[in-house]
Design an enzyme around this catalytic site. Structure first.
Site, short mmCIF file in Angstrom:
data_model
loop_
_atom_site.label_atom_id
_atom_site.label_comp_id
_atom_site.label_asym_id
_atom_site.label_seq_id
_atom_site.Cartn_x
_atom_site.Cartn_y
_atom_site.Cartn_z
N GLU A 121 0.87 -1.19 0.00
CA GLU A 121 0.00 0.00 0.00
C GLU A 121 0.90 1.24 0.00
OE1 GLU A 121 -3.43 1.18 0.26
OE2 GLU A 121 -2.34 3.08 0.41
N ASP A 152 5.01 2.10 -3.82
CA ASP A 152 4.17 2.27 -5.00
C ASP A 152 3.95 0.92 -5.69
OD1 ASP A 152 3.01 2.95 -7.34
OD2 ASP A 152 4.57 4.35 -8.00
N ASP A 170 -6.62 -3.88 -5.24
CA ASP A 170 -7.72 -3.24 -4.50
C ASP A 170 -7.46 -1.74 -4.50
OD1 ASP A 170 -9.65 -2.45 -2.79
OD2 ASP A 170 -8.86 -3.46 -1.02
N SER A 171 -7.71 -1.12 -5.66
CA SER A 171 -7.37 0.29 -5.84
C SER A 171 -8.55 1.19 -5.51
CB SER A 171 -6.99 0.52 -7.30
OG SER A 171 -8.12 0.32 -8.11
N SER A 172 -8.26 2.46 -5.32
CA SER A 172 -9.34 3.45 -5.28
C SER A 172 -9.69 3.82 -6.72
CB SER A 172 -8.92 4.66 -4.44
OG SER A 172 -7.63 5.08 -4.79
N ASP A 173 -10.55 4.81 -6.91
CA ASP A 173 -11.00 5.18 -8.26
C ASP A 173 -9.83 5.66 -9.12
OD1 ASP A 173 -13.61 4.63 -7.55
OD2 ASP A 173 -14.01 6.68 -6.90
N PRO A 177 -3.53 9.16 -7.43
CA PRO A 177 -2.45 8.15 -7.39
C PRO A 177 -2.84 6.82 -8.02
CG PRO A 177 -3.31 8.60 -5.18
CD PRO A 177 -3.87 9.64 -6.09
#
Lengths: 285, 285
Positions: A121, A152, A170-173, A177
């Protein structure tokens, strides 16, 4: 902007009540009534808040957008982990990219057969805040099999070959980043980082509001993997409720019959069999 | 309150933009940006609006709460009709109670085998406004098999015995005029109004936010019908996204193999098979 300025940007006082007003969409706003701001700080990557809310319990909010809640976060976290872990018949080495709320990692620890959990993460502060304050999602995450890598995920993928059985993205939108986590080049590196019978899963956004992202993900994975399987789940706090995930697999495509049933609140064998049924509008184009 | 007062209560002007602010929940507010108020009037039962919105197309709003939209209304309407109409092997006489947006009636007209469609909605103005302005949901509803009954569904049920093959209870939330549509006495009358092999379906609210309503519905139907089958669908504009429906059937429980596949945007054979899979938290209690 300082933490204080961000806080007053995201938390509005309306008639003496505190409200988080999500402001990431032009034409739709969702507002949650807040009991208490538990944690608020600016990390090198984003603004991080943990809120105690009325309807959703504790809530992780990044740059003003809800990521995970005690009320419904388990649905997303169970569905992004247990589906791929029921297709790979013997996952020993699992990598999670993103997933700072720690919910996906918690679900993976339920598998005794998994020997190593790499948890990459970018933002250490999100993990720290979640472990301390988002206990309903991240609880009991003291498993010795977890190796934290605060780095990263894009770079981490470039540095690994033939290393993992399962990779969970499991990314954000795809703004800020996380944008690169939705590119073909990244998926290519994920492919290379998987063992010869490995498989990956990623969240591929709302089939209703971000159909392009979902389709691009499908097309990218389709160029790389012989088996590509989209599936859906309901995530109440994400726009549109209906959410898509996409599996890319080098070998396995059927559900493995391991007989193992993790203790869950949403996922079960019926949901596992049903989640690959796609609505007509997801099939047509 | 007059229509004008209601209108200014529901439609807020924020930074020169028009927003519908849904205000029916204490701790969660959803706001939709509005292009134009197409229709607004006070009926004897409620305040009725049709709005042109940015993200959801045309939208039917009753007493300030979103009921149906062009963007996603088809999901709800397809799922409340095609599931029961695929369990009854030969429905000829179908009754819809509620469903003022006309979407459920439109879906039923797709079945050539259905001979009569009784459409009992208490509020004529909702049907009129939907037929005229909510064309994306209610379009082409000029089928000669439809008989409009603008009357109280509670009373209508008391007056019928052994009359219908399928009854679709397409109510709004259990507040105001719809409250009685969620009582045991009402379901008892629905049971009596069905033929000896008839079946009913009702929307039974959010399993996440209105779990009690869902459970009460299940228990009521369970006292009356030998076959009770809950199922779910995703309705993006309803709170929590995940929505429950419950079938009560006097005889049929399996999917009928009629070979008929209605033209749809959400429903298909895969979804039909998958929709009965219940999340773990819906099974446990």
């Amino acid at each position: 902007m300082s933490n204080e300025e961000k806080l007053s940007k995201y938390i509005h006082i309306i008639n003496g009540e505190q409200w988080l007003v999500e402001d990431d969409r032009d034409n739709l706003k969702v507002s949650y009534r807040v009991k208490e701001v538990i944690f608020s700080a600016e990390s090198p990557f984003q603004h991080v808040m943990i809120l105690e809310t009325y309807d959703f319990g504790r809530m992780l909010v990044l740059d003003g957008v809800v990521q995970s809640t005690e009320k419904d976060g388990y649905i997303y976290n169970e569905m992004i982990t247990h589906v791929p872990l029921h297709i790979h018949p013997d996952p020993k080495k699992v990598l999670i990219i993103g997933g700072g709320d720690c919910g996906a990692a918690k679900e993976v620890t339920k598998y005794k057969s998994v020997e190593e959990i790499y948890f990459c993460e970018i933002d250490e502060l999100v993990v720290k805040a979640s472990k301390e304050h988002l206990t309903g999602v991240a609880d009991h995450l003291n498993d010795e099999r977890i190796r934290y890598i605060f780095a990263d995920g894009i770079q981490y993928m470039k540095e690994h070959r033939n290393a993992f059985d399962v990779i969970i993205v499991d990314s954000s939108d795809p703004v800020g980043p996380a944008t690169e986590l939705f590119t073909f080049d990244f998926y290519q590196n994920v492919f290379n980082a998987l063992k010869e019978d490995g498989l990956m899963v990623c969240q591929s956004e709302s089939p209703i509001f971000y159909k392009d992202t979902m389709q691009n993900t499908f097309e990218s994975l389709n160029k790389l993997f012989p088996v590509v399987k989209p599936y859906t789940a309901v995530v109440p706090t994400y726009p549109g409720g209906l959410w898509s995930f996409t599996i890319g697999s080098k070998r396995y495509q059927d559900l493995a019959d391991t007989g193992f049933e993790p203790a869950t609140k949403y996922f079960n064998r019926d949901i596992l069999n049903a989640c690959f049924a796609l609505p007509q509008f997801m099939k047509k184009d």
